[in-house]
Every structure is written in C-alpha cells, then in structure tokens.
Design a protein around this motif. Structure first.
Motif, PDB file in Angstrom:
ATOM      1  N   ILE A  10       2.293  -4.515  -3.757  1.00  0.00           N
ATOM      2  CA  ILE A  10       3.175  -3.377  -3.841  1.00  0.00           C
ATOM      3  C   ILE A  10       3.080  -3.580  -2.138  1.00  0.00           C
ATOM      4  O   ILE A  10       2.737  -3.991  -1.012  1.00  0.00           O
ATOM      5  CB  ILE A  10       2.469  -1.269  -3.697  1.00  0.00           C
ATOM      6  CG1 ILE A  10       1.393  -1.705  -4.695  1.00  0.00           C
ATOM      7  CG2 ILE A  10       2.417  -1.066  -2.923  1.00  0.00           C
ATOM      8  CD1 ILE A  10       0.397   0.152  -4.408  1.00  0.00           C
ATOM      9  N   LEU A  11       4.926  -3.850  -2.355  1.00  0.00           N
ATOM     10  CA  LEU A  11       5.302  -3.769  -0.838  1.00  0.00           C
ATOM     11  C   LEU A  11       5.133  -1.913  -0.245  1.00  0.00           C
ATOM     12  O   LEU A  11       5.814  -1.624  -0.847  1.00  0.00           O
ATOM     13  CB  LEU A  11       6.146  -4.484  -0.970  1.00  0.00           C
ATOM     14  CG  LEU A  11       7.313  -4.255   0.526  1.00  0.00           C
ATOM     15  CD1 LEU A  11       6.227  -4.976   1.842  1.00  0.00           C
ATOM     16  CD2 LEU A  11       8.399  -5.152   0.743  1.00  0.00           C
ATOM     17  N   LEU A  12       4.577  -1.703   0.867  1.00  0.00           N
ATOM     18  CA  LEU A  12       5.061  -0.292   1.509  1.00  0.00           C
ATOM     19  C   LEU A  12       6.122  -0.317   2.643  1.00  0.00           C
ATOM     20  O   LEU A  12       5.545  -1.145   3.770  1.00  0.00           O
ATOM     21  CB  LEU A  12       3.811  -0.013   1.723  1.00  0.00           C
ATOM     22  CG  LEU A  12       3.520   1.714   2.441  1.00  0.00           C
ATOM     23  CD1 LEU A  12       4.043   2.493   1.901  1.00  0.00           C
ATOM     24  CD2 LEU A  12       2.079   1.746   2.936  1.00  0.00           C
ATOM     25  N   VAL A  13       6.889  -0.302   2.959  1.00  0.00           N
ATOM     26  CA  VAL A  13       7.716  -0.208   4.506  1.00  0.00           C
ATOM     27  C   VAL A  13       7.622   1.277   4.421  1.00  0.00           C
ATOM     28  O   VAL A  13       8.875   2.085   4.242  1.00  0.00           O
ATOM     29  CB  VAL A  13       9.166  -0.578   3.396  1.00  0.00           C
ATOM     30  CG1 VAL A  13      10.123  -0.763   4.095  1.00  0.00           C
ATOM     31  CG2 VAL A  13       9.201  -1.284   2.867  1.00  0.00           C
ATOM     32  N   GLU A  14       7.447   1.514   5.387  1.00  0.00           N
ATOM     33  CA  GLU A  14       6.985   2.661   6.068  1.00  0.00           C
ATOM     34  C   GLU A  14       7.256   2.133   7.225  1.00  0.00           C
ATOM     35  O   GLU A  14       6.007   1.447   7.842  1.00  0.00           O
ATOM     36  CB  GLU A  14       6.231   3.467   6.092  1.00  0.00           C
ATOM     37  CG  GLU A  14       5.465   4.483   6.796  1.00  0.00           C
ATOM     38  CD  GLU A  14       6.748   5.708   6.274  1.00  0.00           C
ATOM     39  OE1 GLU A  14       7.028   5.947   7.657  1.00  0.00           O
ATOM     40  OE2 GLU A  14       6.468   5.780   5.027  1.00  0.00           O
ATOM     41  N   ASP A  15       7.700   2.854   8.761  1.00  0.00           N
ATOM     42  CA  ASP A  15       7.955   2.721   9.804  1.00  0.00           C
ATOM     43  C   ASP A  15       6.925   3.647  10.182  1.00  0.00           C
ATOM     44  O   ASP A  15       6.159   3.475  11.947  1.00  0.00           O
ATOM     45  CB  ASP A  15       8.689   3.172  10.401  1.00  0.00           C
ATOM     46  CG  ASP A  15       9.837   4.480  10.339  1.00  0.00           C
ATOM     47  OD1 ASP A  15       9.996   5.216   9.235  1.00  0.00           O
ATOM     48  OD2 ASP A  15      10.356   5.172  11.490  1.00  0.00           O
ATOM     49  N   ASN A  16       6.423   5.401  10.090  1.00  0.00           N
ATOM     50  CA  ASN A  16       6.005   6.151  10.877  1.00  0.00           C
ATOM     51  C   ASN A  16       4.036   5.711  10.682  1.00  0.00           C
ATOM     52  O   ASN A  16       4.108   5.741   9.484  1.00  0.00           O
ATOM     53  CB  ASN A  16       6.228   7.228  10.400  1.00  0.00           C
ATOM     54  CG  ASN A  16       5.420   8.592  10.781  1.00  0.00           C
ATOM     55  OD1 ASN A  16       4.024   8.199  10.982  1.00  0.00           O
ATOM     56  ND2 ASN A  16       6.508   9.682  10.979  1.00  0.00           N
ATOM     57  N   LEU A  20       1.899   5.769   7.064  1.00  0.00           N
ATOM     58  CA  LEU A  20       1.516   4.617   6.731  1.00  0.00           C
ATOM     59  C   LEU A  20       0.074   4.229   6.365  1.00  0.00           C
ATOM     60  O   LEU A  20      -0.828   4.185   5.561  1.00  0.00           O
ATOM     61  CB  LEU A  20       2.082   2.842   7.659  1.00  0.00           C
ATOM     62  CG  LEU A  20       1.448   1.858   7.910  1.00  0.00           C
ATOM     63  CD1 LEU A  20       1.873   2.068   5.577  1.00  0.00           C
ATOM     64  CD2 LEU A  20       2.086   0.876   8.735  1.00  0.00           C
ATOM     65  N   ASP A  21      -1.017   5.141   7.462  1.00  0.00           N
ATOM     66  CA  ASP A  21      -2.001   5.272   7.237  1.00  0.00           C
ATOM     67  C   ASP A  21      -2.492   6.178   6.339  1.00  0.00           C
ATOM     68  O   ASP A  21      -3.615   5.799   5.863  1.00  0.00           O
ATOM     69  CB  ASP A  21      -2.985   6.040   8.674  1.00  0.00           C
ATOM     70  CG  ASP A  21      -4.180   6.045   8.792  1.00  0.00           C
ATOM     71  OD1 ASP A  21      -4.826   4.796   8.828  1.00  0.00           O
ATOM     72  OD2 ASP A  21      -4.553   7.412   8.939  1.00  0.00           O
ATOM     73  N   LEU A  22      -2.039   7.267   5.826  1.00  0.00           N
ATOM     74  CA  LEU A  22      -1.924   7.975   5.058  1.00  0.00           C
ATOM     75  C   LEU A  22      -1.777   7.680   3.702  1.00  0.00           C
ATOM     76  O   LEU A  22      -2.554   7.356   2.753  1.00  0.00           O
ATOM     77  CB  LEU A  22      -0.598   8.742   4.978  1.00  0.00           C
ATOM     78  CG  LEU A  22      -1.129  10.755   4.136  1.00  0.00           C
ATOM     79  CD1 LEU A  22      -2.593  11.166   4.520  1.00  0.00           C
ATOM     80  CD2 LEU A  22       0.384  11.776   3.998  1.00  0.00           C
ATOM     81  N   ALA A  23      -1.067   6.632   3.499  1.00  0.00           N
ATOM     82  CA  ALA A  23      -0.648   5.998   2.099  1.00  0.00           C
ATOM     83  C   ALA A  23      -1.456   5.093   2.359  1.00  0.00           C
ATOM     84  O   ALA A  23      -2.141   4.380   0.769  1.00  0.00           O
ATOM     85  CB  ALA A  23       0.967   4.935   2.693  1.00  0.00           C
ATOM     86  N   LEU A  24      -2.033   4.251   3.028  1.00  0.00           N
ATOM     87  CA  LEU A  24      -2.396   3.196   3.143  1.00  0.00           C
ATOM     88  C   LEU A  24      -4.501   3.582   2.765  1.00  0.00           C
ATOM     89  O   LEU A  24      -5.509   2.922   2.104  1.00  0.00           O
ATOM     90  CB  LEU A  24      -3.264   2.388   4.215  1.00  0.00           C
ATOM     91  CG  LEU A  24      -2.317   1.201   4.507  1.00  0.00           C
ATOM     92  CD1 LEU A  24      -2.190   0.475   5.679  1.00  0.00           C
ATOM     93  CD2 LEU A  24      -1.846  -0.031   3.391  1.00  0.00           C
TER      94      LEU A  24
END
Length: 145
Positions: A10-16, A20-24
């Motif tokens: 999965i490529l997760l493109v997130e600057d916040n 980002l931590d929440l998604a990971l």
C-alpha cells in the motif's frame, strides 16, 4: 475475481504526522497472517518519485491512499498524473482526506479516483476504515495491471 491478497504494498501519501501515525497504527493493529507492506510518501512530489522506481521494476502498489491537500504537489495533481500514465493508470487510488467539500469530491471522481473516503478522527473508526480498505482493495478487488 479472486480472493487471494494482492502482492504489492500500500502506498500511503500523507503529510500530516498525526494522520500518518494513526493510519500506520490502524493497519498494524489489523490481525492478519502475513505483514502488510506499507510505503509512505509525505508529499505529492515524493509520491510522484515512485513512478520511475515502478518503471524500473519496483513492485507497484495494490492501492494508493492519497491525501488531497498535500504540500509541493497536490493530491489531485498526483491523481491526474497517475491516471494519465499508460502503465500505472489502473492502480486503484483511494482519496483518504479530511475534506468533505462537494467540489473536492466531484473533482476527485472526475480525475479518476476509485474511491473517496473522509478520514475518521476516532482511532476505532480509523481501524474499521483500514480494515475495509485492506479487505476490498487488497484482497477482493484486483485491478488488471
């Protein structure tokens, strides 16, 4: 349609950093038999830098989770670039963003996004979204690439 898992990450493109931590953490908490590979780009320019890597043989993602509001290159510009690329336009792109603006939703779908999901704020809800994304985009729905 097959039910075996897609092989790409999965490529997760997130600057916040908080999102980002929440998604990971949400993807890491999912109970699965094999670990899920997640690659991260922190802005649109980093996301587009994956294209030459994929062209040289690096595994393409099973799905791209793309924030809309990104620095340097917007999520919509990344989406447009992907969807006009001959080899990579079939990679599913899910806009995972905080924007609920009707215009943002319409513009994303007009540019070819496969799904538009508003980021949940609560961790428990984010885990549910992560599960739905993984089950649908990485297991049930395989694109023809």
């Amino acid at each position: 349609m097959t039910t075996e898992a897609a092989s790409g990450p999965i490529l997760l493109v997130e600057d916040n950093t908080v999102d980002l931590d929440l998604a990971l953490r949400a993807f890491a908490r999912r109970d699965r038999t094999s670990p899920l590979a997640i690659e991260v780009a922190r802005d649109g320019e980093e996301a587009l830098a994956f294209l030459p890597r994929w062209e040289s043989g690096h595994p393409t993602p099973a799905v791209i989770l793309l924030d809309n509001k990104l620095p340097r290159v917007s999520g919509l510009d990344v989406l447009r670039k992907l969807k006009t690329h001959e080899r990579f336009r079939r990679i599913p792109v899910v806009m995972l963003t905080s924007s609920t603006e009707d215009e943002d939703v319409r513009t994303a779908y007009a540019a070819g996004v496969n799904s538009y999901i508003v980021k949940p704020i609560e961790f428990g809800k984010f885990i549910e979204v992560a599960e739905q994304i993984e089950v649908y985009w990485c297991t049930v729905n395989h694109s023809q690439r």
